[in-house]
Write a protein that holds these residues in place. Structure first.
Motif, short mmCIF file in Angstrom:
data_model
loop_
_atom_site.label_atom_id
_atom_site.label_comp_id
_atom_site.label_asym_id
_atom_site.label_seq_id
_atom_site.Cartn_x
_atom_site.Cartn_y
_atom_site.Cartn_z
N ILE A 260 -10.11 1.64 -3.68
CA ILE A 260 -9.44 0.48 -3.08
C ILE A 260 -10.37 -0.20 -2.07
CG2 ILE A 260 -7.54 -0.21 -1.56
CD1 ILE A 260 -5.85 1.95 -2.94
N LYS A 261 -11.05 0.61 -1.28
CA LYS A 261 -12.01 0.06 -0.31
C LYS A 261 -13.16 -0.65 -1.01
CE LYS A 261 -13.24 2.59 3.19
NZ LYS A 261 -13.69 3.78 3.99
N GLU A 262 -13.65 -0.03 -2.07
CA GLU A 262 -14.77 -0.62 -2.82
C GLU A 262 -14.39 -1.96 -3.43
OE1 GLU A 262 -17.16 0.37 -6.97
OE2 GLU A 262 -16.33 2.03 -5.79
N CYS A 263 -13.16 -2.05 -3.94
CA CYS A 263 -12.70 -3.29 -4.59
C CYS A 263 -12.24 -4.34 -3.57
CB CYS A 263 -11.54 -2.98 -5.54
SG CYS A 263 -11.99 -1.91 -6.92
N LYS A 264 -12.13 -3.93 -2.30
CA LYS A 264 -11.67 -4.83 -1.23
C LYS A 264 -10.31 -5.44 -1.57
CE LYS A 264 -16.41 -5.90 0.15
NZ LYS A 264 -17.43 -6.98 0.35
N ALA A 265 -9.44 -4.61 -2.15
CA ALA A 265 -8.10 -5.08 -2.52
C ALA A 265 -7.26 -5.27 -1.27
CB ALA A 265 -7.45 -4.07 -3.46
N ARG A 266 -6.37 -6.26 -1.31
CA ARG A 266 -5.49 -6.55 -0.18
C ARG A 266 -4.02 -6.30 -0.51
NH1 ARG A 266 -8.22 -5.26 3.33
NH2 ARG A 266 -6.51 -5.92 4.68
N GLN A 267 -3.65 -6.43 -1.78
CA GLN A 267 -2.27 -6.16 -2.20
C GLN A 267 -2.30 -5.09 -3.30
OE1 GLN A 267 -3.11 -9.70 -2.04
NE2 GLN A 267 -2.33 -9.68 0.06
N ILE A 268 -1.50 -4.05 -3.14
CA ILE A 268 -1.47 -2.94 -4.09
C ILE A 268 -0.07 -2.80 -4.66
CG2 ILE A 268 -1.88 -0.47 -4.42
CD1 ILE A 268 -4.37 -1.87 -3.56
N HIS A 269 0.00 -2.51 -5.97
CA HIS A 269 1.25 -2.09 -6.60
C HIS A 269 1.09 -0.62 -6.98
CE1 HIS A 269 2.19 -6.38 -6.90
NE2 HIS A 269 3.43 -6.01 -7.16
N ASP A 270 1.90 0.23 -6.37
CA ASP A 270 1.88 1.66 -6.67
C ASP A 270 3.06 1.96 -7.57
OD1 ASP A 270 1.21 4.35 -6.61
OD2 ASP A 270 2.46 4.74 -4.87
N LEU A 271 2.78 2.10 -8.86
CA LEU A 271 3.83 2.32 -9.85
C LEU A 271 4.05 3.82 -10.06
CD1 LEU A 271 2.78 -0.44 -12.42
CD2 LEU A 271 4.21 -0.65 -10.37
N TYR A 272 5.30 4.24 -10.21
CA TYR A 272 5.68 5.66 -10.25
C TYR A 272 5.28 6.29 -8.91
CZ TYR A 272 5.30 4.33 -15.18
OH TYR A 272 5.38 3.66 -16.37
N SER A 273 5.75 5.71 -7.83
CA SER A 273 5.24 6.03 -6.50
C SER A 273 5.73 7.36 -5.96
CB SER A 273 5.64 4.91 -5.52
OG SER A 273 5.04 5.10 -4.28
N MET A 278 0.77 8.26 -1.83
CA MET A 278 -0.45 7.47 -1.83
C MET A 278 -0.35 6.22 -0.95
SD MET A 278 -2.53 7.93 -5.39
CE MET A 278 -1.25 7.97 -6.64
N PRO A 279 0.77 5.47 -0.96
CA PRO A 279 0.87 4.35 -0.02
C PRO A 279 0.71 4.76 1.44
CG PRO A 279 2.49 4.09 -1.73
CD PRO A 279 1.87 5.44 -1.93
N VAL A 280 1.22 5.93 1.79
CA VAL A 280 1.04 6.42 3.15
C VAL A 280 -0.45 6.66 3.44
CG1 VAL A 280 1.44 8.39 4.68
CG2 VAL A 280 3.34 7.40 3.39
N ILE A 281 -1.18 7.14 2.43
CA ILE A 281 -2.58 7.48 2.61
C ILE A 281 -3.49 6.25 2.63
CG2 ILE A 281 -4.54 8.60 1.43
CD1 ILE A 281 -2.56 10.86 0.71
N PHE A 282 -3.21 5.24 1.78
CA PHE A 282 -4.11 4.08 1.75
C PHE A 282 -3.50 2.81 2.34
CE2 PHE A 282 -2.55 4.10 -2.81
CZ PHE A 282 -1.72 2.99 -2.70
N GLY A 283 -2.29 2.90 2.87
CA GLY A 283 -1.61 1.70 3.36
C GLY A 283 -2.36 0.98 4.47
N ASP A 284 -3.14 1.73 5.27
CA ASP A 284 -3.86 1.10 6.38
C ASP A 284 -5.02 0.22 5.92
OD1 ASP A 284 -5.08 3.63 5.57
OD2 ASP A 284 -6.48 3.29 7.22
N LEU A 285 -5.41 0.33 4.63
CA LEU A 285 -6.54 -0.43 4.13
C LEU A 285 -6.17 -1.84 3.67
CD1 LEU A 285 -8.24 2.26 1.83
CD2 LEU A 285 -8.88 1.65 4.17
N VAL A 286 -4.89 -2.09 3.44
CA VAL A 286 -4.48 -3.31 2.75
C VAL A 286 -3.43 -4.07 3.54
CG1 VAL A 286 -4.99 -2.27 0.50
CG2 VAL A 286 -2.68 -2.10 1.44
N ASP A 287 -3.16 -5.29 3.07
CA ASP A 287 -2.13 -6.11 3.72
C ASP A 287 -0.73 -5.63 3.35
OD1 ASP A 287 -4.12 -7.69 4.86
OD2 ASP A 287 -4.15 -9.09 3.17
N SER A 288 -0.55 -5.30 2.07
CA SER A 288 0.79 -4.90 1.63
C SER A 288 0.71 -4.00 0.41
CB SER A 288 1.64 -6.13 1.30
OG SER A 288 1.10 -6.82 0.18
N VAL A 289 1.74 -3.14 0.29
CA VAL A 289 1.90 -2.26 -0.87
C VAL A 289 3.31 -2.43 -1.40
CG1 VAL A 289 1.83 0.10 -1.76
CG2 VAL A 289 0.30 -0.57 0.12
#
Length: 409
Positions: A260-273, A278-289
């Motif tokens: 996610i950091k490498e791709c510089k993604a800002r919005q993530i869709h976590d399917l089958y969450s 995982m949103p708790v772990i990478f949520g600080d990297l992005v604008d929204s999940v």
């Protein structure tokens, strides 16, 4: 001509993986003595005659061969497969379900005979975990809680489920039919709390289907226990899904976070969450999940995990993934896919191709269903990395992470 519908999770595909795994395994000579006295009978862990280094080689070679022999996987076969081993090759599981029957309590047999192996030890869990299981079983017999007979649908106690976090908190869940005596269950629970157990649950299941899940009748002690993973706090109950191997799960989730950091993604869709691990772990990297999950208990625990970690940029949606993806105004930039063992619904896969997120991270516990799903995704995506995570030492099971990016047109 109408397109023939693909049959997901077919028996031939499963047999293919097991055949490949067996052929690769038997090319390796036994080089270790089993640590468990029940090895020849118990179906819990079948690779104990191989050293752990050899187990990693077997799994890696089996996956490489399966990829090579599966049509349409040439781009994946060109990538170097990285295998991440477990820090613990024994005593790594934080949860174990023990079946209770009139013939005995423990794990199902693997020696061609029906029935259950009455365990005197279990090498896959910590000593404290086994001790509490044995104590719980003794208490059930002391208070005459009759074991459930799956053949005749009689009796009461079906499963004893033990969960222990790396921080040492323990939860015991007793699954019974509704015929269990309230006073006796109370006595068992109080005795376990006196032994230092943090949480005791009484769950009920009257279905004839053999299943370790049930509805909560009552709990004693703490309502939940807490686990820490990659510096985040996670709340666990009796039905909460959480990876069995703490250290390997940390490595897998770190790989997703790095991508996610490498791709510089800002919005993530976590399917089958699931429980939003995982949103708790990478949520600080992005604008929204946007986290999508349809199992009510997982959704409830996901909300508690988000609250415990003070995360406010996750939109938690309780809905089936295939249904969620049908929204007309949906836009996706980066999607994390972590489906159950059977893989993704074909409708969901084709909708992802239409939505065309720039990057995907697919984490799977089944190489068979993973390759089936990639067969569709590869029409628009190319793999950039594949990793094998040995989440389950001493068994043939493992997790695979494939990172994908949109093909250039």
């Amino acid at each position: 001509m109408a397109r023939k519908k693909r049959v997901k999770g077919n028996a031939k595909a499963k047999e293919k993986f097991m055949q490949v795994f067996a052929e690769v395994r038997w090319k390796h000579r036994f080089d270790a003595e089993p640590k468990c006295q029940h090895f020849e009978k118990c179906g819990g862990c079948t690779l104990q005659q191989h050293s752990y280094e050899q187990q990693i080689d077997i799994k890696k070679q089996a996956l490489e061969r399966l990829v090579k022999e599966t049509p349409g996987m040439s781009s994946l076969a060109k990538l170097e497969l990285e295998a991440i081993s477990s820090e613990r090759d024994y005593k790594y599981r934080q949860r174990m379900d023990f079946i209770v029957t009139p013939e005995g309590s423990g794990q199902r047999r693997c020696d061609g005979q029906q029935g259950v192996v009455e365990l005197e030890e279990c090498a896959l869990i910590e000593n404290e975990n086994y001790a509490i299981y044995a104590k719980t079983l003794d208490l059930s017999r002391e208070f005459s809680i009759e074991a459930y007979d799956q053949k005749n649908y009689t009796g009461c106690l079906r499963y004893i489920i033990i969960r222990r976090t790396r921080t040492g908190e323990q939860l015991v869940s007793l699954l019974t039919t509704s015929s269990a005596d309230d006073a006796k269950m109370e006595q068992i629970a109080q005795a376990l709390l006196a032994e230092g157990v943090n949480s005791v649950y009484w769950n009920v299941n009257d279905n004839r289907v053999d299943d370790s899940l049930g509805e909560c009748r009552k709990f004693w002690g703490q309502e939940f226990i807490q686990e820490t993973l990659l510096g985040r706090d996670f709340i666990l109950g009796p039905l909460t899904f959480f990876q069995a191997n703490h250290e390997v799960a940390s490595a897998a989730y770190s790989s997703v976070r790095d991508f996610i950091k490498e791709c510089k993604a800002r919005q993530i869709h976590d399917l089958y969450s699931g429980t939003c691990t995982m949103p708790v772990i990478f949520g600080d990297l992005v604008d929204s999940v946007t986290a999508v999950e349809n199992f009510p208990e997982n959704v409830r625990m996901a909300g508690k995990n988000l609250e415990a970690n003070k995360i406010s940029n996750v939109n938690l949606i309780e809905q089936d993934v295939a249904e969620f993806l049908q929204q007309e105004d949906l836009a996706m930039e980066f999607s994390v896919l972590n489906p159950p063992r059977k893989g993704m619904h074909e409708q969901a896969l084709r909708r992802i191709l239409e939505l065309a997120p720039a990057n995907l991270a697919y984490l799977s516990c089944s190489p068979r269903s993973l390759l089936e799903d990639l067969g569709i995704l590869f029409r628009e995506y190319k793999p950039v990395k594949i990793q094998l995570f040995d989440m389950f030492p001493q068994t043939e099971h493992f997790e695979t992470l494939v990172l994908l990016t949109k093909k250039e047109r």
